[in-house]
Design a protein around this motif. Structure first.
Motif, PDB file in Angstrom:
ATOM      1  N   PHE A  97       0.847  -1.185   0.000  1.00 31.15           N
ATOM      2  CA  PHE A  97       0.000   0.000   0.000  1.00 31.15           C
ATOM      3  C   PHE A  97       0.887   1.240   0.000  1.00 31.15           C
ATOM      4  N   GLY A  98       0.382   2.322  -0.561  1.00 33.64           N
ATOM      5  CA  GLY A  98       1.155   3.556  -0.637  1.00 33.64           C
ATOM      6  C   GLY A  98       0.597   4.611   0.301  1.00 33.64           C
ATOM      7  N   VAL A  99       1.375   4.973   1.322  1.00 32.28           N
ATOM      8  CA  VAL A  99       0.913   5.896   2.361  1.00 32.28           C
ATOM      9  C   VAL A  99       1.418   7.314   2.089  1.00 32.28           C
ATOM     10  N   ASP A 100       0.599   8.286   2.455  1.00 35.87           N
ATOM     11  CA  ASP A 100       0.973   9.697   2.383  1.00 35.87           C
ATOM     12  C   ASP A 100       2.324   9.895   3.081  1.00 35.87           C
ATOM     13  N   LYS A 101       3.282  10.470   2.377  1.00 36.35           N
ATOM     14  CA  LYS A 101       4.639  10.620   2.911  1.00 36.35           C
ATOM     15  C   LYS A 101       4.692  11.531   4.131  1.00 36.35           C
ATOM     16  N   SER A 102       3.673  12.363   4.301  1.00 28.66           N
ATOM     17  CA  SER A 102       3.650  13.275   5.448  1.00 28.66           C
ATOM     18  C   SER A 102       2.996  12.643   6.677  1.00 28.66           C
ATOM     19  N   GLN A 103       2.646  11.344   6.586  1.00 34.16           N
ATOM     20  CA  GLN A 103       1.999  10.667   7.709  1.00 34.16           C
ATOM     21  C   GLN A 103       2.793   9.421   8.135  1.00 34.16           C
ATOM     22  N   PRO A 104       3.991   9.602   8.680  1.00 33.25           N
ATOM     23  CA  PRO A 104       4.798   8.443   9.092  1.00 33.25           C
ATOM     24  C   PRO A 104       4.134   7.609  10.182  1.00 33.25           C
ATOM     25  N   GLU A 105       3.311   8.258  11.006  1.00 31.39           N
ATOM     26  CA  GLU A 105       2.628   7.504  12.063  1.00 31.39           C
ATOM     27  C   GLU A 105       1.592   6.554  11.469  1.00 31.39           C
ATOM     28  N   LEU A 106       0.955   6.964  10.367  1.00 30.73           N
ATOM     29  CA  LEU A 106       0.003   6.080   9.694  1.00 30.73           C
ATOM     30  C   LEU A 106       0.747   4.899   9.079  1.00 30.73           C
TER      31      LEU A 106
END
Length: 286
Positions: free
Chosen positions: A48-57
């Protein structure tokens, strides 16, 4: 539920056949059935590709992937789509910035990972998304879009995570941070049932030897933005040299296969699981 997918394929085929009846395509075939050449052409990993500004996610998603692998949940989801189980419908809430929501970007034309029947979502990724949202205590919002916009939308902050049968690929890392992998995949060929070109092939090298001899008079169908397109056209990141065939892009693998059966292209390259699903659905109609 499977009948819903078959009905969708049937309607697409009907429209496609009507159109072809008014079209004098250069290819000719009376075959209405297709087959998968059961030889893996690539080795890939889905993530999955996560928003780079959300490391906690990212951290929470990786923890969840590990959890559902360990407790057998992921295997149970896969069994619904590969083992004859009963898939579950997933619903999307309306996006509302005042609510605590998990916004998922997808391309719901990639069975068995994501597809639609009516206004309901189905697929491995969609069931995963529902469980992930519950785990995070968030309301699930699913945004359906063209495949080549999925990672871009996350990179632009329009979604939190891309869940769309994504192969881990270097250029996509410009827009997203990939999670741990959750599925191993490969590309395969789909041809008309009466096409014997690849029948004697035993390995990927055998298939590629034949492909390398084709000229631009041969047409390959791919879903736009997918690994199949990179495989046919060539891609430096992957180390794919590509082939001297005409590559034609479609919004879905189903449309590509229907065009092949109409005699307009020669073969289709797509991920193995969607290839099997598309061919099974089409052949059940013929």
């Amino acid at each position: 539920m499977k009948k819903g997918f078959i009905f969708t394929v049937a309607m697409l085929m009907l429209c496609s056949f009507i159109f072809t009846g008014c079209n004098s395509g250069s290819k000719s075939s009376t075959a209405k059935r297709a087959k998968v050449i059961d030889i893996p052409l690539t080795q890939e990993e889905y993530a999955f590709g996560v928003d780079k500004s959300q490391p906690e996610l990212l951290e929470k998603v990786n923890e969840f992937i590990s959890k559902i692998k360990a407790d057998g949940t992921l295997e149970k989801i896969n069994d619904k789509y590969f083992g004859g189980g009963e898939p579950k419908a997933v619903e999307s809430a309306v996006e509302d910035s005042s609510k605590d929501q998990l916004v998922v970007a997808t391309n719901a034309a990639f069975e068995p990972f994501e597809y639609m029947v009516g206004d309901k979502y189905y697929g491995i990724d969609m069931e995963f998304a529902e469980l992930l949202a519950e785990h995070l205590g968030k309301e699930l919002v699913i945004k359906n879009m063209d495949f080549d916009a999925v990672c871009l939308s996350v990179g632009q902050g329009k979604a939190d995570i891309a869940m769309s049968g994504l192969t881990v690929k270097e250029d996509r890392k410009e827009y997203v941070t990939f999670t741990d992998t959750y599925y191993n995949a490969s590309q395969k060929l789909i041809v008309r049932e009466d096409d014997t070109t690849f029948d004697n092939c035993k390995t990927a090298a055998d298939v590629e030897e034949i492909l390398s001899k084709f000229s631009s008079n041969t047409s390959a169908g791919v879903q736009l933005g997918t690994t199949g397109q990179f495989y046919v056209e060539g891609d430096e990141d992957w180390g794919f040299e590509g082939f001297n065939v005409k590559c034609i892009g479609y919004k879905s693998g189903s449309l590509a296969v229907q065009d092949m059966l109409n005699g307009n292209i020669d073969f289709v390259v797509i991920d193995e699981a969607p290839a099997q699903s598309i061919v099974r659905a089409i052949n059940e109609l013929n």
